[in-house]
Enzyme design. Sequence first.
Site, short mmCIF file in Angstrom:
data_model
loop_
_atom_site.label_atom_id
_atom_site.label_comp_id
_atom_site.label_asym_id
_atom_site.label_seq_id
_atom_site.Cartn_x
_atom_site.Cartn_y
_atom_site.Cartn_z
N LYS A 1 9.26 6.35 5.05
CA LYS A 1 9.39 4.89 5.10
C LYS A 1 10.82 4.50 4.74
O LYS A 1 11.32 4.92 3.70
CB LYS A 1 8.40 4.25 4.13
CG LYS A 1 8.53 2.74 4.03
CD LYS A 1 7.39 2.12 3.23
CE LYS A 1 7.69 1.95 1.77
NZ LYS A 1 8.65 0.92 1.43
N ASP B 1 9.58 -14.93 9.88
CA ASP B 1 10.54 -15.95 10.35
C ASP B 1 9.84 -16.75 11.44
O ASP B 1 8.63 -16.58 11.65
CB ASP B 1 11.81 -15.25 10.87
CG ASP B 1 13.06 -16.09 10.68
OD1 ASP B 1 13.04 -17.27 11.08
OD2 ASP B 1 14.05 -15.58 10.13
O1 C5P Z 1 7.75 4.90 -5.97
P1 C5P Z 1 6.49 4.22 -5.50
O2 C5P Z 1 5.41 5.21 -5.11
O3 C5P Z 1 5.99 3.18 -6.45
O4 C5P Z 1 6.94 3.49 -4.15
C1 C5P Z 1 6.04 2.67 -3.44
C2 C5P Z 1 6.72 2.05 -2.26
O5 C5P Z 1 5.78 1.16 -1.64
C3 C5P Z 1 7.95 1.21 -2.59
O6 C5P Z 1 8.85 1.31 -1.46
C4 C5P Z 1 7.41 -0.19 -2.69
O7 C5P Z 1 8.36 -1.17 -2.38
C5 C5P Z 1 6.31 -0.16 -1.63
N1 C5P Z 1 5.26 -1.15 -1.81
C6 C5P Z 1 4.50 -1.24 -2.97
N2 C5P Z 1 3.53 -2.21 -3.08
C7 C5P Z 1 3.30 -3.04 -2.08
C8 C5P Z 1 4.04 -2.95 -0.90
C9 C5P Z 1 5.02 -1.98 -0.81
O8 C5P Z 1 4.69 -0.46 -3.89
N3 C5P Z 1 2.33 -3.92 -2.16
#
Ligand code: C5P
Length: 235
Positions: free
Chosen positions: A33, A65
């Site tokens: 991602k 947007d």
């Molecule tokens: O390091 P970690 O496992 O917490 O990363 C989770 C990823 O998923 C990060 O890129 C975060 O921005 C994203 N994310 C999240 N919760 C959400 C949407 C996206 O943690 N609701």
Amino acid sequence: MNKSKVIVSLDYSNAKQALDFCQKVNPMDCRIKVGKELFTAEGPKLIEKLRKLDYEIFLDLKYHDIPNTVAKACRVALDLDIWMLNIHASGGRKMMEAAHQTIEKYGSENKPLLIAVTVLTSISSNDLAELGINNSVNKQVVSLATMAKDIGLDGVVCSGVEVRELRKKLGDNFCFVTPGVRLEDSVNDDQKRIITPIDAIRAGSDYLVIGRPITESTDPINVLNSINNSINALD
Ligand code: C5P
């Protein structure tokens, strides 16, 4: 074909760190991602390099947007040969329809999955009320996810807490992408509503977005293998 349900979140600020990680890991063992930070720093050139390494990419830019602008952003995102992209469901029906129609019209046979963010996990019911939305978070998530499915999107991002109910309500033909995943023995970092990989898959998630438990591990290959093995053992 890549069968892993793991999407590794490349939350780095520069291409070198992202490429170092991707060169260590096998693109058959995960997808990746790329979000706002890394894309703002490195742009489409990095996406091209990651594609050359054979990674399937989730472009996590959460477009929100006016419909015309989102449709045009989706149109150029198609040129990046990505596997998945997302928009905010709260941009409304017309915006979601414009994005969906663009992907359907201009996407090739291998067009990317278009998924919607419902309610960010950082948002509480009080925050919604302050925005003039009187639904509970759960009700708002269900309502936006139902609208996304009705329009023809491929799925939604949702927390492990929400996925079981959404799967039951929206059926098998809709994809659930779950962040906030932590291993039994890993630290929670700033994540609050966490779930283990096995529990998320059992609850109905199709894909797990996992960042720090893998990227900050001293042995990311081993962590990734053990997550993949634990999920595959459920089949
Ligand atoms: O390091 P970690 O496992 O917490 O990363 C989770 C990823 O998923 C990060 O890129 C975060 O921005 C994203 N994310 C999240 N919760 C959400 C949407 C996206 O943690 N609701």
